[in-house]
Each structure stands twice: as structure tokens, then as C-alpha cells.
Scaffold this active site. Structure first.
Site, PDB file in Angstrom:
ATOM      1  N   GLY A 121      -7.763  -1.422   8.263  1.00 20.35           N
ATOM      2  CA  GLY A 121      -6.324  -1.632   8.493  1.00 20.35           C
ATOM      3  C   GLY A 121      -5.928  -1.337   9.934  1.00 20.35           C
ATOM      4  O   GLY A 121      -5.131  -2.061  10.537  1.00 20.35           O
TER       5      GLY A 121
ATOM      6  N   PHE B 155       0.852  -1.188   0.000  1.00 21.00           N
ATOM      7  CA  PHE B 155       0.000   0.000   0.000  1.00 21.00           C
ATOM      8  C   PHE B 155       0.887   1.237   0.000  1.00 21.00           C
ATOM      9  O   PHE B 155       1.614   1.465   0.971  1.00 21.00           O
ATOM     10  CB  PHE B 155      -0.873  -0.056   1.262  1.00 21.00           C
ATOM     11  CG  PHE B 155      -1.874   1.045   1.397  1.00 21.00           C
ATOM     12  CD1 PHE B 155      -2.970   1.121   0.555  1.00 21.00           C
ATOM     13  CD2 PHE B 155      -1.751   1.986   2.408  1.00 21.00           C
ATOM     14  CE1 PHE B 155      -3.926   2.127   0.712  1.00 21.00           C
ATOM     15  CE2 PHE B 155      -2.693   2.989   2.573  1.00 21.00           C
ATOM     16  CZ  PHE B 155      -3.787   3.058   1.720  1.00 21.00           C
TER      17      PHE B 155
ATOM     18  N   GLU C 220       0.209   3.245  10.110  1.00 18.26           N
ATOM     19  CA  GLU C 220      -1.247   3.357   9.882  1.00 18.26           C
ATOM     20  C   GLU C 220      -1.859   4.490  10.709  1.00 18.26           C
ATOM     21  O   GLU C 220      -2.999   4.395  11.179  1.00 18.26           O
ATOM     22  CB  GLU C 220      -1.949   2.013  10.081  1.00 18.26           C
ATOM     23  CG  GLU C 220      -1.440   1.022   9.047  1.00 18.26           C
ATOM     24  CD  GLU C 220      -2.430   0.016   8.526  1.00 18.26           C
ATOM     25  OE1 GLU C 220      -3.639   0.175   8.726  1.00 18.26           O
ATOM     26  OE2 GLU C 220      -1.959  -0.943   7.871  1.00 18.26           O
TER      27      GLU C 220
HETATM   28  N1  CAA Z   1     -13.767   6.863   5.609  1.00 21.87           N
HETATM   29  C1  CAA Z   1     -14.328   7.426   4.513  1.00 21.87           C
HETATM   30  N2  CAA Z   1     -14.015   8.683   4.089  1.00 21.87           N
HETATM   31  C2  CAA Z   1     -13.115   9.376   4.806  1.00 21.87           C
HETATM   32  C3  CAA Z   1     -12.504   8.837   5.956  1.00 21.87           C
HETATM   33  C4  CAA Z   1     -12.853   7.530   6.358  1.00 21.87           C
HETATM   34  N3  CAA Z   1     -12.312   6.957   7.422  1.00 21.87           N
HETATM   35  N4  CAA Z   1     -11.640   9.756   6.462  1.00 21.87           N
HETATM   36  C5  CAA Z   1     -11.708  10.828   5.659  1.00 21.87           C
HETATM   37  N5  CAA Z   1     -12.606  10.601   4.672  1.00 21.87           N
HETATM   38  C6  CAA Z   1     -12.985  11.513   3.595  1.00 21.87           C
HETATM   39  C7  CAA Z   1     -13.548  12.791   4.173  1.00 21.87           C
HETATM   40  O1  CAA Z   1     -14.937  12.683   4.428  1.00 21.87           O
HETATM   41  C8  CAA Z   1     -13.255  13.791   3.063  1.00 21.87           C
HETATM   42  O2  CAA Z   1     -14.216  13.626   2.047  1.00 21.87           O
HETATM   43  P1  CAA Z   1     -14.942  14.906   1.372  1.00 21.87           P
HETATM   44  O3  CAA Z   1     -13.931  15.433   0.411  1.00 21.87           O
HETATM   45  O4  CAA Z   1     -16.121  14.323   0.725  1.00 21.87           O
HETATM   46  O5  CAA Z   1     -15.255  15.852   2.484  1.00 21.87           O
HETATM   47  C9  CAA Z   1     -11.916  13.293   2.511  1.00 21.87           C
HETATM   48  O6  CAA Z   1     -11.815  11.926   2.891  1.00 21.87           O
HETATM   49  C10 CAA Z   1     -10.744  14.049   3.077  1.00 21.87           C
HETATM   50  O7  CAA Z   1     -10.766  13.872   4.482  1.00 21.87           O
HETATM   51  P2  CAA Z   1     -10.200  14.938   5.517  1.00 21.87           P
HETATM   52  O8  CAA Z   1     -10.704  16.308   5.134  1.00 21.87           O
HETATM   53  O9  CAA Z   1     -10.505  14.463   6.890  1.00 21.87           O
HETATM   54  O10 CAA Z   1      -8.638  14.877   5.179  1.00 21.87           O
HETATM   55  P3  CAA Z   1      -7.382  15.492   5.925  1.00 21.87           P
HETATM   56  O11 CAA Z   1      -6.421  15.940   4.922  1.00 21.87           O
HETATM   57  O12 CAA Z   1      -7.830  16.457   6.978  1.00 21.87           O
HETATM   58  O13 CAA Z   1      -6.687  14.200   6.610  1.00 21.87           O
HETATM   59  C11 CAA Z   1      -6.314  12.451   8.185  1.00 21.87           C
HETATM   60  C12 CAA Z   1      -7.302  13.310   7.388  1.00 21.87           C
HETATM   61  C13 CAA Z   1      -7.232  11.585   9.029  1.00 21.87           C
HETATM   62  C14 CAA Z   1      -5.419  13.242   9.103  1.00 21.87           C
HETATM   63  C15 CAA Z   1      -5.479  11.589   7.204  1.00 21.87           C
HETATM   64  O14 CAA Z   1      -4.565  12.385   6.488  1.00 21.87           O
HETATM   65  C16 CAA Z   1      -4.750  10.448   7.877  1.00 21.87           C
HETATM   66  O15 CAA Z   1      -5.356   9.436   8.219  1.00 21.87           O
HETATM   67  N6  CAA Z   1      -3.409  10.577   8.075  1.00 21.87           N
HETATM   68  C17 CAA Z   1      -2.597   9.467   8.516  1.00 21.87           C
HETATM   69  C18 CAA Z   1      -2.099   8.676   7.341  1.00 21.87           C
HETATM   70  C19 CAA Z   1      -1.950   7.216   7.635  1.00 21.87           C
HETATM   71  O16 CAA Z   1      -2.635   6.626   8.425  1.00 21.87           O
HETATM   72  N7  CAA Z   1      -1.045   6.596   6.923  1.00 21.87           N
HETATM   73  C20 CAA Z   1      -0.868   5.191   7.015  1.00 21.87           C
HETATM   74  C21 CAA Z   1      -0.049   4.705   5.872  1.00 21.87           C
HETATM   75  S1  CAA Z   1      -0.355   2.990   5.552  1.00 21.87           S
HETATM   76  C22 CAA Z   1       0.639   2.121   6.590  1.00 21.87           C
HETATM   77  O17 CAA Z   1       1.210   2.614   7.489  1.00 21.87           O
HETATM   78  C23 CAA Z   1       0.641   0.643   6.310  1.00 21.87           C
HETATM   79  C24 CAA Z   1       1.826  -0.024   6.906  1.00 21.87           C
HETATM   80  O18 CAA Z   1       2.841  -0.061   6.322  1.00 21.87           O
HETATM   81  C25 CAA Z   1       1.718  -0.765   8.143  1.00 21.87           C
END
Ligand code: CAA
Length: 383
Positions: A242, A123, A363
Site C-alpha cells: 500500500g 480498509f 498509510e
Molecule cells: N510485514 C510483516 N509483519 C510485520 C510488518 C510487516 N511490514 N510490520 C510488523 N510486522 C509484525 C511484527 O513482526 C510483529 O510480529 P510478531 O508478533 O511476530 O513479533 C507484529 O507485526 C507487530 O509488529 P510491531 O511490534 O512492529 O508493532 P508496533 O505496535 O510496534 O507497530 C508500526 C508497528 C509500524 C508503528 C505500526 O503500528 C504502523 O505501521 N503504524 C501506522 C499505521 C498505518 O500505517 N495506518 C495506515 C492506515 S490505512 C490508510 O491510511 C489507507 C488510506 O486510507 C489511504
């Protein structure tokens, strides 16, 4: 209300516990010392269905749900966190997205390969300058005749260089922020795709992590997942599942540390009695047990709700936040119970502490989970 796991899941849990002891335990310490991607044991996990838990049987998976995945990941992580994170990512992010949003042709092409573990999925969301602020990613997908050209670098990719299928988030419309992000499947070996060397990490050594670079890599249009601009929302949705997987992994590592500490505290004597007889140790064990139980309950509740079709953005973040922080606290306490031996590679508890540490980071860090939880609270309370 019934807290007991369904009978068939209990049977599977026992089978995976035995499998992990038999097949994974003999290699865990050595893989930590001499990291390499554990293909032989992953193949065996694939044969057991552990790399396609939620994918329907018709596509080669077990056809179970999020709760089953959580229970099975805990069992794997209680023996080796590296196998568990590889399994969590391939089950939970690329595969669940393919299942939910893929076209029939895409499912036909990749789902069975992933579900059976013939292929591992990765991913690619994070970038060197876009971790927590994922929507700030700058990898560009430029439209060309018949598809897109990808340019940019992804960072901290679990199974990088080893996985055969990469789900890549890239901007198709940089001016549109999160709504300008699209998702693409890219197979390993695509022209213009390359991998950095394995990162040197504190723990989870066998879960090889690399950067992934795209220099003018062509991706045909039929490898785009969903429609243009839908990528970020799909990625966030898949992180709901996840994060439950990572929380389950944290519970597994914490359980291993807790059980080792209980055994050691009964065996080790100081000042004429087992150290477990001292409140300084026994209170620690009581706190560890309580945290572990609370963490597992949050994980199971989030998974149970998800299996019933509820949106679990908040519950998944609560489970991830609490379980990961509990895992760090519990593994640290286990080292303390072991005293000087806890610091020695002769015992596994120092590995558990190192393996647990990343669970508050990947994550979504604990701080990001708090942001997600608080935003969901606002939605509920401001309604
Ligand atoms: N489900 C569905 N839709 C969602 C959602 C969810 N859980 N979270 C956000 N959205 C949608 C919002 O409704 C919004 O949609 P609209 O445009 O229709 O309004 C859109 O997504 C954008 O959302 P936000 O405005 O909330 O976005 P943001 O820029 O403020 O960021 C955040 C939100 C939660 C901080 C996000 O950036 C985040 O989760 N950051 C952390 C990143 C992360 O977890 N990375 C993991 C990498 S993978 C990994 O680590 C795997 C590994 O190797 C182990």
C-alpha cells in the site's frame, strides 16, 4: 541493470495517460469544488482493469504486479489524486489481502467484484484514538455462536459509505496486543454497521472519507480472513504494498505540479524576459526535477523488489517517506513559481499542493516511516 519499463507496461502506461486526460481531467477541478464519490469514472477505470491490477485474469484482474500498479497510479494521480487513492486502497489493501490470505470461497465471493471495479474495497484499521499506534485499536470482535460480533468505531476510512466491502481489524484477544487482532470482511449494509458524514478535508475531496461504526454487527465465521490473531501482521504486510502505491500517487501529483511550473515559467514574463531565465526560478525547477526523479526511482525499486518476492518493508517506507515529502516540497515550489496565480483556484497548482499534503500522513505518517526504516536497519545491523 535496466531502467526501462517493459514494452507492454509502457504501452499500458500510454493508454492510461490518454484515458486519464480524456476521462478524468475534465472533472478533476469540479470534483474538488463539489466533492462526490466519482462512480461513473471509477466504473470506466474498472473496465480498463485499473481497479484489479494485481489480481489474476482468471479473477477479472490484469494479472500484473506492483511495478505496474505503481506506474498506473502515477498516471491517474498526475490528473486526479482522488481517483488514485481510491484505486490504490481497493487494489492494494483489501484486494491484495484477499488474494494472499483469502480462502477459495472468499476469493470466489469477492475477488472478481473488486478486480472489475463492480465493488470498491475499503480498509478499516485506524480508529479515533489509534492512528500511528495501530495495535492500540479497541474495536472488539467477540466470539458468538457461528461467528463474531463487532463493536467499535473506525476513523478516516477512504471510500467509507461508498465501498461495498470493508476489511475490518478488530481485537479477538485484547490481552494479546498486536497478536490479539483478527481481520474480517464486512459487506456494506450489514446490520449494526453505520457511517459518519464525509470528513471535510484539505484535499483529495472526491475520495470520500468517513468513520465506520459497528454496534453489535454480526460477522459469520467464514468472513474472517486468515486465522484468529493473524490480522495485525497481515495488515502490516499489506501496507508494505500500500505504501508503494501511495508513494506512486505522490510522484504523480508532484509530476503534474512540476510540469505545470515548467510550462508557466516559460510563458510568464517579468522584467523583460521569461521568468525561467532567472536563476531564482530555474534552480527551483532543477531541484523539483531532481527530487521527482529520485522519488520515482525509489518507488520503482521497491515495487520491482516486491515483484521478485523480496520483503520490502524498508524500501516501501523509504519510497513513501521520500516521495510524499518530495510531493509536498514540489507542489509548494510550483505555487511559488506561479506567484499570486499559484494561490488562485483558476490554476490547478493550489489543488496539487492540497492533494499532496495528506501523502505524508495516510498509510503511516513520515514519522512512522522513519520508525519502520530504523527498525529494519537494526534488524540488518544487529544480525
Ligand atoms: N510485514 C510483516 N509483519 C510485520 C510488518 C510487516 N511490514 N510490520 C510488523 N510486522 C509484525 C511484527 O513482526 C510483529 O510480529 P510478531 O508478533 O511476530 O513479533 C507484529 O507485526 C507487530 O509488529 P510491531 O511490534 O512492529 O508493532 P508496533 O505496535 O510496534 O507497530 C508500526 C508497528 C509500524 C508503528 C505500526 O503500528 C504502523 O505501521 N503504524 C501506522 C499505521 C498505518 O500505517 N495506518 C495506515 C492506515 S490505512 C490508510 O491510511 C489507507 C488510506 O486510507 C489511504
Amino acid at each position: 541493470m535496466d531502467f526501462a519499463l517493459p514494452e507492454d507496461l509502457q504501452d499500458l502506461q500510454r493508454a492510461v495517460r490518454a484515458f486519464a486526460q480524456r476521462e478524468l481531467a475534465p472533472h478533476a477541478a469540479e470534483l474538488d469544488r463539489h466533492p462526490r464519490f466519482p462512480w461513473p469514472t471509477l466504473r470506466k477505470m474498472g473496465d480498463m482493469g485499473l481497479l484489479g491490477v494485481m489480481t489474476p485474469e482468471a479473477h477479472g484482474g490484469l494479472g500484473l504486479g506492483q511495478l505496474a500498479l505503481a506506474v498506473l497510479l502515477e498516471e491517474v494521480a498526475a490528473v486526479d489524486a482522488s481517483h488514485a487513492v481510491i484505486a490504490s486502497v481497493t487494489n492494494g489493501l483489501p484486494q491484495s489481502l484477499l488474494l494472499e490470505h483469502g480462502s477459495d470461497a472468499q476469493k470466489e465471493r469477492w475477488l472478481e467484484k473488486l478486480a472489475t471495479g463492480a465493488w470498491i474495497g475499503a480498509f478499516c484499521l485506524t480508529e479515533p484514538q489509534a492512528g500511528s499506534d495501530a495495535a492500540a485499536l479497541t474495536t472488539r470482535a467477540t466470539r458468538v455462536d457461528g461467528g463474531y460480533v463487532l463493536d467499535g468505531t473506525k476513523a478516516w476510512i477512504t471510500s467509507g459509505g461508498e465501498a461495498q466491502l470493508y476489511l475490518v481489524l478488530a481485537k479477538t484477544d485484547p490481552a494479546a496486543g498486536a497478536r490479539g487482532v483478527s481481520a474480517f470482511f464486512v459487506e456494506k449494509g450489514a446490520d449494526g454497521m453505520s457511517f459518519g458524514p464525509p470528513e471535510r478535508k484539505l484535499g483529495q475531496h472526491a475520495a470520500i472519507t468517513t468513520s465506520v461504526r459497528f454496534d453489535g454487527a454480526f460477522v459469520p465465521e467464514d468472513q474472517r480472513l486468515g486465522s484468529e490473531g493473524q490480522g495485525f501482521v497481515m495488515a502490516m504486510g499489506s501496507l508494505d504494498g500500500g505504501r508503494i502505491g501511495i508513494a506512486a500517487l505522490a510522484v504523480g501529483v508532484a509530476r503534474a505540479a512540476f510540469e505545470a511550473a515548467v510550462r508557466y515559467a516559460g510563458e510568464r514574463h517579468a522584467f523583460g524576459q521569461a521568468i525561467r531565465e532567472y536563476q531564482g526560478v530555474s534552480f527551483k525547477l532543477a531541484d523539483m526535477a531532481t527530487r521527482l526523479e529520485a522519488a520515482r526511482l525509489l518507488v520503482h525499486k521497491a515495487a520491482w523488489l516486491k515483484d521478485r518476492g523480496y520483503r520490502v518493508t524498508m524500501e516501501a517506507s523509504m519510497a513513501k517517506l521520500f516521495a510524499s515529502e518530495a510531493a509536498v516540497a514540489i507542489t509548494d515550489a510550483a505555487v511559488q513559481v506561479f506567484g499570486g496565480y499559484g494561490y488562485s483556484a483558476e490554476y490547478p497548482v493550489e489543488r496539487y499542493l492540497r492533494d499532496a499534503r495528506v501523502t505524508t500522513l495516510y498509510e503511516g505518517t513520515s514519522e512512522i516511516q522513519r520508525i519502520v526504516i530504523e527498525r529494519q536497519l537494526r534488524r540488518e545491523f544487529d544480525r
